[in-house]
Scaffold this motif. Structure first.
Motif, PDB file in Angstrom:
ATOM      1  N   SER A 137       0.702  -1.287  -0.200  1.00 50.22           N
ATOM      2  CA  SER A 137       0.037  -0.162   0.026  1.00 50.22           C
ATOM      3  C   SER A 137       1.021   1.148   0.024  1.00 50.22           C
ATOM      4  N   TYR A 138       0.391   2.314  -0.697  1.00 51.76           N
ATOM      5  CA  TYR A 138       1.186   3.748  -0.747  1.00 51.76           C
ATOM      6  C   TYR A 138       0.168   4.762  -0.570  1.00 51.76           C
ATOM      7  N   VAL A 139       0.834   5.962   0.185  1.00 53.57           N
ATOM      8  CA  VAL A 139       0.002   6.958   0.152  1.00 53.57           C
ATOM      9  C   VAL A 139       0.063   7.802  -1.089  1.00 53.57           C
ATOM     10  N   ASP A 140      -1.167   8.579  -1.129  1.00 56.33           N
ATOM     11  CA  ASP A 140      -1.304   9.019  -2.553  1.00 56.33           C
ATOM     12  C   ASP A 140       0.111   9.996  -3.031  1.00 56.33           C
ATOM     13  N   SER A 141       0.509  10.603  -2.176  1.00 62.76           N
ATOM     14  CA  SER A 141       1.672  11.528  -2.486  1.00 62.76           C
ATOM     15  C   SER A 141       2.741  10.851  -3.248  1.00 62.76           C
ATOM     16  N   VAL A 142       3.172   9.345  -3.101  1.00 59.11           N
ATOM     17  CA  VAL A 142       4.197   8.727  -3.633  1.00 59.11           C
ATOM     18  C   VAL A 142       3.717   7.698  -4.465  1.00 59.11           C
ATOM     19  N   LYS A 143       2.564   7.520  -4.621  1.00 56.51           N
ATOM     20  CA  LYS A 143       1.909   6.389  -5.773  1.00 56.51           C
ATOM     21  C   LYS A 143       2.396   6.659  -7.056  1.00 56.51           C
ATOM     22  N   GLY A 144       3.175   5.769  -7.681  1.00 59.55           N
ATOM     23  CA  GLY A 144       3.470   5.753  -9.017  1.00 59.55           C
ATOM     24  C   GLY A 144       5.102   6.327  -9.079  1.00 59.55           C
ATOM     25  N   ARG A 145       5.625   6.797  -7.839  1.00 57.76           N
ATOM     26  CA  ARG A 145       7.059   7.227  -7.712  1.00 57.76           C
ATOM     27  C   ARG A 145       7.640   6.240  -7.072  1.00 57.76           C
ATOM     28  N   PHE A 146       7.196   5.673  -5.810  1.00 58.93           N
ATOM     29  CA  PHE A 146       7.911   4.925  -4.802  1.00 58.93           C
ATOM     30  C   PHE A 146       7.328   3.445  -4.982  1.00 58.93           C
ATOM     31  N   THR A 147       8.312   2.696  -4.797  1.00 55.74           N
ATOM     32  CA  THR A 147       8.018   1.117  -4.855  1.00 55.74           C
ATOM     33  C   THR A 147       8.907   0.385  -3.546  1.00 55.74           C
ATOM     34  N   ILE A 148       7.529  -0.126  -2.780  1.00 53.94           N
ATOM     35  CA  ILE A 148       8.458  -1.014  -1.573  1.00 53.94           C
ATOM     36  C   ILE A 148       8.452  -2.444  -2.036  1.00 53.94           C
ATOM     37  N   SER A 149       9.315  -3.099  -1.960  1.00 54.71           N
ATOM     38  CA  SER A 149       9.731  -4.504  -1.933  1.00 54.71           C
ATOM     39  C   SER A 149      10.358  -5.220  -0.814  1.00 54.71           C
ATOM     40  N   GLN A 150      10.399  -6.415  -0.961  1.00 57.28           N
ATOM     41  CA  GLN A 150      11.040  -7.266   0.157  1.00 57.28           C
ATOM     42  C   GLN A 150      11.801  -8.468  -0.472  1.00 57.28           C
ATOM     43  N   ASP A 151      13.113  -8.515  -0.074  1.00 57.14           N
ATOM     44  CA  ASP A 151      13.714  -9.777  -0.483  1.00 57.14           C
ATOM     45  C   ASP A 151      14.160 -10.495   0.810  1.00 57.14           C
ATOM     46  N   ASN A 152      13.386 -11.632   0.679  1.00 55.37           N
ATOM     47  CA  ASN A 152      13.129 -12.655   2.107  1.00 55.37           C
ATOM     48  C   ASN A 152      14.671 -13.293   2.217  1.00 55.37           C
ATOM     49  N   ALA A 153      15.180 -13.596   0.878  1.00 59.59           N
ATOM     50  CA  ALA A 153      16.685 -14.163   1.333  1.00 59.59           C
ATOM     51  C   ALA A 153      17.622 -13.230   1.785  1.00 59.59           C
ATOM     52  N   LYS A 154      17.504 -12.004   1.815  1.00 60.86           N
ATOM     53  CA  LYS A 154      18.509 -11.013   2.265  1.00 60.86           C
ATOM     54  C   LYS A 154      17.820 -10.540   3.579  1.00 60.86           C
ATOM     55  N   THR A 176      15.672  -8.068   3.679  1.00 60.63           N
ATOM     56  CA  THR A 176      15.858  -6.712   3.649  1.00 60.63           C
ATOM     57  C   THR A 176      14.555  -6.165   2.753  1.00 60.63           C
ATOM     58  N   LEU A 177      14.174  -5.241   3.389  1.00 58.77           N
ATOM     59  CA  LEU A 177      13.105  -4.343   2.690  1.00 58.77           C
ATOM     60  C   LEU A 177      13.716  -3.186   1.973  1.00 58.77           C
ATOM     61  N   TYR A 178      13.107  -2.884   0.713  1.00 54.81           N
ATOM     62  CA  TYR A 178      13.611  -1.729   0.109  1.00 54.81           C
ATOM     63  C   TYR A 178      12.460  -0.785  -0.099  1.00 54.81           C
ATOM     64  N   LEU A 179      12.875   0.595  -0.418  1.00 51.51           N
ATOM     65  CA  LEU A 179      11.968   1.430  -0.803  1.00 51.51           C
ATOM     66  C   LEU A 179      12.911   2.268  -2.093  1.00 51.51           C
ATOM     67  N   GLN A 180      12.285   2.018  -3.175  1.00 45.48           N
ATOM     68  CA  GLN A 180      12.761   2.600  -4.420  1.00 45.48           C
ATOM     69  C   GLN A 180      11.971   3.911  -4.572  1.00 45.48           C
ATOM     70  N   MET A 181      12.811   4.972  -4.628  1.00 42.45           N
ATOM     71  CA  MET A 181      12.140   6.279  -4.775  1.00 42.45           C
ATOM     72  C   MET A 181      12.778   6.891  -6.106  1.00 42.45           C
ATOM     73  N   ASN A 182      11.799   7.169  -7.099  1.00 47.62           N
ATOM     74  CA  ASN A 182      12.115   7.737  -8.312  1.00 47.62           C
ATOM     75  C   ASN A 182      11.324   9.588  -8.317  1.00 47.62           C
ATOM     76  N   SER A 183      11.791   9.852  -9.405  1.00 46.14           N
ATOM     77  CA  SER A 183      11.232  11.289  -9.498  1.00 46.14           C
ATOM     78  C   SER A 183      11.053  11.999  -8.062  1.00 46.14           C
ATOM     79  N   LEU A 184      12.141  12.024  -7.607  1.00 46.44           N
ATOM     80  CA  LEU A 184      12.124  12.648  -6.263  1.00 46.44           C
ATOM     81  C   LEU A 184      11.778  14.092  -6.201  1.00 46.44           C
ATOM     82  N   LYS A 185      11.052  14.474  -5.353  1.00 45.06           N
ATOM     83  CA  LYS A 185      10.878  16.237  -5.215  1.00 45.06           C
ATOM     84  C   LYS A 185      11.283  16.746  -4.218  1.00 45.06           C
ATOM     85  N   PRO A 186      11.657  17.908  -3.841  1.00 43.35           N
ATOM     86  CA  PRO A 186      12.039  18.685  -2.726  1.00 43.35           C
ATOM     87  C   PRO A 186      11.236  18.307  -1.392  1.00 43.35           C
ATOM     88  N   GLU A 187       9.808  18.147  -1.865  1.00 48.75           N
ATOM     89  CA  GLU A 187       9.087  18.037  -0.649  1.00 48.75           C
ATOM     90  C   GLU A 187       9.150  16.397  -0.040  1.00 48.75           C
TER      91      GLU A 187
END
Length: 124
Positions: A57-74, A76-87
């Protein structure tokens, strides 16, 4: 006992990308994991969450720009953040909450375990 350690923060220009990582240790089965952020002078807000079944699930302000994923083997949880804004400039933290679904990881009142945070600065 669940422990969370974040990394990957830094400084980037607007439009750039960063990937945050949250290493999980301990018995975190049955937990949801979420990313939160808090900018200076502002309240902590949820960003994204993933539950034990991999539902996201994502909040509206990051939908389409951020992706949360999990690598169970590692563990590790990731947050890929694209099209970053100053806010998007904030301290980002991962957090874990026990229970089904991921709604507890979209509300800062519920997580029982927090990482120390990593700072993201986006310049215009």
């Amino acid at each position: 006992h669940v422990r969370l350690v974040e990394s990957g923060g830094g400084s980037v220009q607007a439009g750039g990308s960063l990937r945050l990582a949250c290493v999980l240790s301990g018995s975190y089965g049955g937990y949801c994991i979420g990313w939160f952020r808090q900018a200076p002078g502002k309240e902590r807000e949820a960003v994204a969450a993933i539950d034990s079944l991999g539902r996201t699930s994502y909040v509206d302000s990051v939908k389409g720009r951020f992706t949360i994923s999990q690598d169970n083997a590692k563990n590790t949880l990731y947050l890929q953040m694209n099209s970053l804004k100053p806010e998007d400039t904030s301290m980002y933290s991962c957090a874990a909450a026990r229970g089904d679904g991921n709604w507890r990881c979209l509300d800062h009142r519920y997580p029982e375990v927090w990482g120390q945070g990593t700072v993201v600065i986006v310049s215009s």
